[in-house]
Design a protein around this motif. Structure first.
Motif, PDB file in Angstrom:
ATOM      1  N   TRP A  34      24.277  34.500  40.889  1.00  0.00           N
ATOM      2  CA  TRP A  34      25.107  34.569  42.094  1.00  0.00           C
ATOM      3  C   TRP A  34      26.485  34.042  41.706  1.00  0.00           C
ATOM      4  O   TRP A  34      26.623  32.909  41.257  1.00  0.00           O
ATOM      5  N   LYS A  35      27.507  34.860  41.873  1.00  0.00           N
ATOM      6  CA  LYS A  35      28.846  34.517  41.392  1.00  0.00           C
ATOM      7  C   LYS A  35      29.905  34.678  42.487  1.00  0.00           C
ATOM      8  O   LYS A  35      30.801  35.512  42.398  1.00  0.00           O
ATOM      9  N   PRO A  36      29.814  33.911  43.568  1.00  0.00           N
ATOM     10  CA  PRO A  36      30.863  34.000  44.592  1.00  0.00           C
ATOM     11  C   PRO A  36      32.206  33.592  43.988  1.00  0.00           C
ATOM     12  O   PRO A  36      32.318  32.550  43.356  1.00  0.00           O
ATOM     13  N   ARG A  37      33.207  34.435  44.153  1.00  0.00           N
ATOM     14  CA  ARG A  37      34.508  34.178  43.546  1.00  0.00           C
ATOM     15  C   ARG A  37      35.408  33.408  44.508  1.00  0.00           C
ATOM     16  O   ARG A  37      35.156  33.337  45.715  1.00  0.00           O
ATOM     17  N   THR A  38      36.467  32.849  43.964  1.00  0.00           N
ATOM     18  CA  THR A  38      37.416  32.112  44.791  1.00  0.00           C
ATOM     19  C   THR A  38      37.980  33.012  45.896  1.00  0.00           C
ATOM     20  O   THR A  38      38.148  32.586  47.041  1.00  0.00           O
ATOM     21  N   ARG A  39      38.258  34.277  45.541  1.00  0.00           N
ATOM     22  CA  ARG A  39      38.725  35.243  46.529  1.00  0.00           C
ATOM     23  C   ARG A  39      37.757  36.431  46.547  1.00  0.00           C
ATOM     24  O   ARG A  39      37.189  36.793  45.518  1.00  0.00           O
ATOM     25  N   PRO A  40      37.561  37.054  47.717  1.00  0.00           N
ATOM     26  CA  PRO A  40      36.600  38.165  47.805  1.00  0.00           C
ATOM     27  C   PRO A  40      37.102  39.398  47.061  1.00  0.00           C
ATOM     28  O   PRO A  40      38.290  39.553  46.797  1.00  0.00           O
ATOM     29  N   GLY A  41      36.158  40.256  46.734  1.00  0.00           N
ATOM     30  CA  GLY A  41      36.522  41.520  46.114  1.00  0.00           C
ATOM     31  C   GLY A  41      36.141  41.648  44.661  1.00  0.00           C
ATOM     32  O   GLY A  41      36.063  42.757  44.126  1.00  0.00           O
ATOM     33  N   GLY A  42      35.881  40.535  44.004  1.00  0.00           N
ATOM     34  CA  GLY A  42      35.492  40.575  42.600  1.00  0.00           C
ATOM     35  C   GLY A  42      33.986  40.707  42.430  1.00  0.00           C
ATOM     36  O   GLY A  42      33.227  40.746  43.395  1.00  0.00           O
TER      37      GLY A  42
END
Length: 337
Positions: A38-46
């Motif tokens: 699971w790799k939630p990024r600092t900003r969405p879209g990645g």
């Protein structure tokens, strides 16, 4: 050799995971493979990871190559999925460690699980926050808990992505000698060419193990491509790591330590005398209705101390931290009635 946990920043495909697992199992002494699921990024879209699908790939790699598996979790549901797919070790990332509410929810999900747990330091250099997260995990009965030093998101000029601030993991080891502290050179370095430097430094600092990001083709990696090592670079790192004498029992070292002990006692005596004068100044200021802090005097004094430090080959950052601490104690003493 210190134990090493290795694998990609992110699990990107079954083929990628099996290729890395085969390399680790047949070409190295690594026993535990890490991968971001699971790799939630600092900003969405990645790219944010493949979740449960990636856990299936890791489970297959475990069965085929005998490696234990470690993944990051951020919510209780992640823990449930890890138990379902035979994950051996989970770790809490820096952002999760910094949120006691999240840590407590994950701790409750871990109750009775028997999983091994590793806790990365929070982004901010807060020792109590790091220890608190470890303690929350321990309180639900998890006995196999380790810490991971991955550097800190401090605002300073540094060649590293997350400056290590070694004094903090060293303090963890001092306070909790029962807790093993691993180092994550990949996140500290932020650049593949600096990973070996940090890895050796970690060994020299008596860290208990390493966690290193490895990818078959870092340039094509979906996350953090700049800090991952390819197979050849990883093998070179392992070959070049040197475990040095940690006993320090050489006669020359003992003599130098004795000199340092004497000088430290002298320093403490001088500081005590200084603070006695500070206290007398505080009494005088109160009697004559003077403010405790005179900013211009502090600025002038600090400038002089830094200049004096430079003349004696002392680092500016060290001198600044030292004199800020001394000044803070002086203000405290003068504020006592």
């Amino acid at each position: 050799m210190k134990p090493i946990i290795a694998g990609p920043c992110s699990a990107e495909s079954e083929d990628q995971i099996l290729k890395i697992a085969e390399f680790l199992a047949t070409k190295t002494s690594v026993k535990t493979m890490r991968a971001g699921v699971w790799k939630p990024r600092t900003r969405p879209g990645g790219f944010e990871g493949y979740g449960e699908k990636a856990l299936q790939w890791l489970q297959l790699a475990k069965k085929k190559y005998g490696l234990s598996i470690a993944v990051e979790v951020a919510i209780p549901e992640h823990v449930e999925h890890c138990l379902k797919y035979d994950v051996d070790t989970i770790w809490l990332g820096a952002r999760t460690t910094g949120n006691p509410f999240s840590v407590q929810e994950i701790a409750e999900a871990l109750t009775g699980s028997g999983l091994s747990v590793m806790v990365k330091n929070p982004l901010i250099p807060d020792l109590a926050l790091w220890l608190g997260a470890i303690e929350r995990i321990e309180k639900v009965g998890i006995s196999n808990v380790k810490a991971i030093h991955r550097g800190f998101g401090i605002n300073q000029n540094s060649q590293f992505r997350y400056p290590p601030m070694w004094e903090i993991p060293i303090e963890i080891k001092r306070r909790r000698p029962d807790i093993k502290v691993y180092c994550d050179p990949s996140h500290i370095a932020g650049k593949s060419e600096l990973v070996s430097l940090i890895a050796q430094k970690a060994v020299d600092m008596e860290m208990d193990g390493l966690m290193i990001e490895v990818h078959p083709s870092p340039k094509t990696a979906l996350t953090d491509h700049f800090q991952q090592l390819d197979f050849s670079e990883f093998e070179n790192l392992i070959c070049q790591l040197v475990e040095k004498d940690a006993t320090g029992q050489h006669n020359e070292i003992q003599q130098m330590r004795a000199l340092i002990d004497d000088l430290d006692e002298e320093l403490i005596s001088i500081l005590s005398k200084r603070m006695k004068i500070v206290g007398e100044m505080g009494e005088y200021k109160r009697a004559n209705q003077m403010t405790i802090l005179q900013m211009e005097r502090w600025k002038t004094a600090l400038k002089h101390r830094l200049e004096c430090g430079r003349k004696n080959n002392l680092d500016d950052d060290f001198m600044l931290a030292l004199w800020r601490a001394i000044h803070a104690e002086a203000l405290r003493i003068q504020g006592i009635k």
